[in-house]
Write an enzyme that holds these catalytic residues in place. Sequence first.
Site, PDB file in Angstrom:
ATOM      1  N   CYS A  29      10.982  25.143-146.720  1.00  0.00           N
ATOM      2  CA  CYS A  29      10.400  26.489-146.885  1.00  0.00           C
ATOM      3  C   CYS A  29      11.274  27.432-147.707  1.00  0.00           C
ATOM      4  O   CYS A  29      10.755  28.233-148.486  1.00  0.00           O
ATOM      5  CB  CYS A  29      10.027  27.093-145.546  1.00  0.00           C
ATOM      6  SG  CYS A  29      11.402  27.280-144.405  1.00  0.00           S
TER       7      CYS A  29
ATOM      8  N   HIS B  54      12.314  30.076-140.308  1.00  0.00           N
ATOM      9  CA  HIS B  54      11.242  29.933-141.286  1.00  0.00           C
ATOM     10  C   HIS B  54      11.268  31.153-142.199  1.00  0.00           C
ATOM     11  O   HIS B  54      11.718  32.221-141.798  1.00  0.00           O
ATOM     12  CB  HIS B  54       9.870  29.806-140.594  1.00  0.00           C
ATOM     13  CG  HIS B  54       8.762  29.413-141.543  1.00  0.00           C
ATOM     14  ND1 HIS B  54       8.938  28.469-142.535  1.00  0.00           N
ATOM     15  CD2 HIS B  54       7.481  29.838-141.673  1.00  0.00           C
ATOM     16  CE1 HIS B  54       7.804  28.333-143.215  1.00  0.00           C
ATOM     17  NE2 HIS B  54       6.906  29.148-142.711  1.00  0.00           N
TER      18      HIS B  54
ATOM     19  N   ASP C 164       1.978  32.393-147.120  1.00  0.00           N
ATOM     20  CA  ASP C 164       2.860  31.282-146.815  1.00  0.00           C
ATOM     21  C   ASP C 164       2.679  30.220-147.898  1.00  0.00           C
ATOM     22  O   ASP C 164       1.709  29.464-147.871  1.00  0.00           O
ATOM     23  CB  ASP C 164       2.583  30.697-145.426  1.00  0.00           C
ATOM     24  CG  ASP C 164       3.697  29.749-145.014  1.00  0.00           C
ATOM     25  OD1 ASP C 164       4.057  28.880-145.841  1.00  0.00           O
ATOM     26  OD2 ASP C 164       4.227  29.868-143.896  1.00  0.00           O
TER      27      ASP C 164
END
Length: 354
Positions: free
Chosen positions: A174, A205, A222
Site C-alpha cells: 500500500c 495502512h 484507496d
Amino acid sequence: MSTIDYKNLKEKLIVAYTKQILNEKPTINVNDLQSKANLPLIRSIHSHINCLAPYKIPSSLDIALNTIDLPKIYENVDKREKENKIPNLRYDDFIVLELLNYFKNDFFKWVNQPSCQCGNNDQIEHKGIKKPPANNPDQISIIEVYQCSKCKRIIEFPRINNPISLLRTRNGRCGEWVNCFLLILEALIGEGKDRIRYVLNHEDHVWCEYYSYGLQKWVHLDPCEAVFDEPLLYCNNWGKKMSYVIGFNMNSIVDLSDKYITKEKQINQTEVVDPKEVEKVIEFYNFKKLHDVYDILKNEQNEINSLLEIYKNIIVPRNKEQVKGDIKSTPSSNIPKGRQTGSAEWTKNRGENG
Ligand SMILES: [Zn+2]
C-alpha cells in the site's frame, strides 16, 4: 453623505481575523513536542508533515504524465462522462475514477513477496531485513530479504518511497501504491492547489483523498482496491480495527479518525496516545505550517495580500472541514467483503478479511 465600502470593510475584518489566528500560540512548544517524540503515532505524524512535497515538483509531474497512457485514460474518461449516473460529478472526478481503474488494472502490481528468477513463486522464504544503502536515490526505507527454497537464490525487495522510482518499478504494497498514485493524481488534477491528501492509519495502512469540486468534499480513495468514496471500507468491509487516521495536506494536518473509524471497530485511543495530546501536536504543526507559508508569502508580496491569501487558501478550508461528528454515513454497499489485495493468509493475519 458617506457610503460604506463593504469590500474594503470585509478585507479589513479578514486581515484582523487572520492576524489574530497567527498570534494564537499553540498549547505546546517545541520542547513539549520533543518530549513526546518517542510515541510511535507522534513519530509518524512528525515524519509525514512534509510528505506531499515530492508531489509538487513540476519536473516530477511532467515525468508522471509522460509515463502513463494518457490517450487511453482520456478515452475512458469520456466514456465514463457519457455513461455517468452519479449526480454532481465533474470532468476531473471522472479522471480520478478512471485513474483508479487504470492504476490498479494496467499500471501497478501488488507484491506480497517477490518471485524468483527461476520461475518459483511459492517457496520463497522471508529471511529478514537490511538497511538501505548510503547512496539512496530511490529513498528506500528498508530492504526485505528472501531466499528461494528451490534454487537458493537470495532475493531482495527494497521498499521504495521515491514516487519517480516507483513509476519505473511499478510494484509494492500500500505504501508504494499510494506514493506513486498521488504523483499521477497531482499531475492530472492538482493544478498546484492543495487538492490531494495523504492518509495514514496507525494500524499499518495508507490511502489518500482528493478534494472534489463537484461533490464539494474531500473524497476517500484507496488505490490498492480501486475504491472511490467508501470511507467505511476498512471497518465495515475489511473488519479492520483502528485507533487513529491522520490526513496530511500540503499546508494542514487533520485528524480523520471520526471519518473512517466506526464505534464498533474503534481501538481505544488512550491506549495508543492520549487523544488530547494528539490534538495538541496537530495544533502545533498547523500553527507552524501557517507561519511558514505566511513567511514565504511576505517575502513575495505585501503584508495585507499575504494575510488575505493564507486566509483564503488555508484558514477557510481548515474551518470548513468539520470532520468531528460528521460521519457514520451509509455503510459501504456493493463492494465485496474483505480486503482484495494480498493473499488470503496475509489479510487474515492482519484482521482484514472481513
Ligand atoms: Zn529460485
